[in-house]
Design an enzyme around this catalytic site. Structure first.
Site, short mmCIF file in Angstrom:
data_model
loop_
_atom_site.label_atom_id
_atom_site.label_comp_id
_atom_site.label_asym_id
_atom_site.label_seq_id
_atom_site.Cartn_x
_atom_site.Cartn_y
_atom_site.Cartn_z
N MET A 159 49.06 57.59 -18.16
CA MET A 159 47.82 58.05 -18.80
C MET A 159 47.62 59.54 -18.52
O MET A 159 46.52 60.08 -18.71
CB MET A 159 46.62 57.24 -18.29
N LEU A 182 49.27 63.96 -14.25
CA LEU A 182 50.40 63.49 -13.45
C LEU A 182 50.39 64.04 -12.03
O LEU A 182 49.92 65.14 -11.76
CB LEU A 182 51.70 63.90 -14.14
N GLY A 212 53.75 60.89 -7.77
CA GLY A 212 54.13 59.48 -7.98
C GLY A 212 54.73 59.28 -9.37
O GLY A 212 55.75 58.60 -9.53
N HIS A 213 54.11 59.88 -10.39
CA HIS A 213 54.66 59.76 -11.74
C HIS A 213 56.04 60.43 -11.82
O HIS A 213 56.95 59.92 -12.45
CB HIS A 213 53.74 60.47 -12.76
N GLN A 221 41.71 49.57 -22.02
CA GLN A 221 41.75 49.07 -20.65
C GLN A 221 40.59 49.58 -19.79
O GLN A 221 40.56 49.33 -18.59
CB GLN A 221 43.10 49.39 -20.00
N ASP A 253 49.89 50.15 -8.40
CA ASP A 253 49.18 49.21 -9.28
C ASP A 253 49.93 47.88 -9.23
O ASP A 253 50.60 47.48 -10.19
CB ASP A 253 49.11 49.78 -10.69
N VAL A 282 53.92 56.68 -3.77
CA VAL A 282 54.07 57.98 -3.11
C VAL A 282 52.73 58.31 -2.44
O VAL A 282 51.67 58.11 -3.05
CB VAL A 282 54.47 59.09 -4.12
N LEU A 332 48.89 58.42 -3.73
CA LEU A 332 48.58 59.38 -4.80
C LEU A 332 48.05 58.62 -6.02
O LEU A 332 48.55 57.56 -6.37
CB LEU A 332 49.82 60.19 -5.18
N ARG A 335 42.99 59.40 -9.88
CA ARG A 335 41.54 59.34 -9.56
C ARG A 335 41.20 60.03 -8.24
O ARG A 335 40.02 60.23 -7.96
CB ARG A 335 41.07 57.88 -9.57
O1 PAF Z 1 49.26 52.64 -15.00
C1 PAF Z 1 48.84 53.29 -15.99
O2 PAF Z 1 48.79 54.52 -15.99
C2 PAF Z 1 48.39 52.53 -17.23
O3 PAF Z 1 47.76 51.35 -16.90
C3 PAF Z 1 49.54 52.29 -18.24
C4 PAF Z 1 50.61 51.39 -17.67
C5 PAF Z 1 50.15 53.62 -18.66
C6 PAF Z 1 48.98 51.60 -19.49
O4 PAF Z 1 48.00 52.36 -20.11
#
Ligand code: PAF
Length: 280
Positions: free
Chosen positions: A26, A29, A32-33, A57, A145, A171, A179, A182
């Site tokens: 989302m 970044l 971790g991403h 979501q 998550d 991470v 990390l 939010r």
């Molecule tokens: O983990 C996230 O950033 C979101 O839930 C995802 C998997 C990109 C779906 O919108």
């Protein structure tokens, strides 16, 4: 790195590649991403990443409107990390009509789902749509998550999607804070307090691996400890890694999961732990 905004452009681009790895995000970044992108690169595949703040979501009163949108900075970081294609659609591109055909996964109303009704339906629906657009053979998600990863694995398995789901370790900052996009909402005092979530999970994990069997007492003590320092605790729960339900006495592979609010910021974290075999 190509930056694409429409499904048609994306489909044309992935058709050129034999096989791609996929990292949905989302945006906003952090390291971790980028670890997900690097892990995907190690498989030697071109990497597609998506950046889409998915309205489906977020519940009423959650942070959809305020969620940080930082496309330029994100694109720079993704390009540096070796991402091949960035897909950044608009809401109208992803949802050209009301999304009435949704994926409703199991386990969507426990743990985070209990306080975020509809959240996991939003996640599985958008991820399935993205999987259908990108058609990856490998998709990577962070273990922070944990429930999301568990549910997405389950969806992929039960719907026979030909995609390997890879969970990548959380991470952490030097002080242990996981990390998260939010974390940027925290003020200085909250940021100083935030590592207590990880410390509390570690205390529970240490007790479990030392053979403590009274799970309810451990969960309660952790909740009290956080509340004493100003946290509003959603849950601290010890679950089986294999089911995300309460572990039966013979299950050794457990995970301690927590969600709690500091001020207006809701943080989540978890720790996997192996406990000793119990005499039954
Ligand atoms: O983990 C996230 O950033 C979101 O839930 C995802 C998997 C990109 C779906 O919108």
């Amino acid at each position: 790195m190509q930056i694409l905004h429409t499904v048609a452009e994306l489909r044309a681009a992935v058709r050129q590649a034999n096989e791609v790895a996929f990292v949905p995000t989302m945006g906003n970044l952090h390291a971790g991403h980028l670890e997900l992108i690097r892990t995907a690169r190690q498989r030697g595949l071109p990497v597609v990443s998506s950046l889409f703040v998915n309205p489906l979501q977020f519940g009423p009163g959650e942070d959809f409107e305020n969620y940080p949108r930082t496309l330029q900075a994100d694109a720079t970081q993704l390009a540096e990390a070796g991402c091949t294609i960035l897909f950044a659609p608009t809401v109208a591109e992803m949802y050209p009509e009301a999304q009435t055909c949704n994926v409703t996964p199991p386990l969507a109303d426990i743990l985070c789902g209990a306080s975020r009704p509809g959240h996991f339906t939003g996640v599985t629906t958008v991820v399935l749509k993205l999987f259908n657009m990108v058609q990856p053979t490998l998709a990577l998600f962070g273990k922070k998550d944990y429930q999301q990863l568990f549910i997405l694995r389950l969806m992929t398995r039960q719907l026979n999607l030909p995609i390997e789901i890879l969970g990548v370790d959380t991470v952490r900052a030097e002080d242990g804070l996981a990390l998260s996009s939010r974390n940027g909402y925290l003020n200085a005092a909250e940021r100083a307090e935030a590592p207590r979530l990880y410390q509390t999970l570690r205390a529970v994990a240490t007790a479990l691996s030392a053979g403590e069997t009274d799970l309810a007492t451990l969960e309660h003590a952790a909740t009290v400890e956080l509340a004493r320092h100003g946290w509003q605790v959603d849950y601290v729960q010890i679950r089986a890694q294999s089911t995300l339900l309460a572990p039966n006495p013979t299950e050794t592979a457990c995970v301690v999961l927590a969600a709690a609010r500091l001020g207006n910021t809701r943080l989540i974290d978890n720790l996997e732990v192996t406990r000793p075999v119990q005499a039954v």
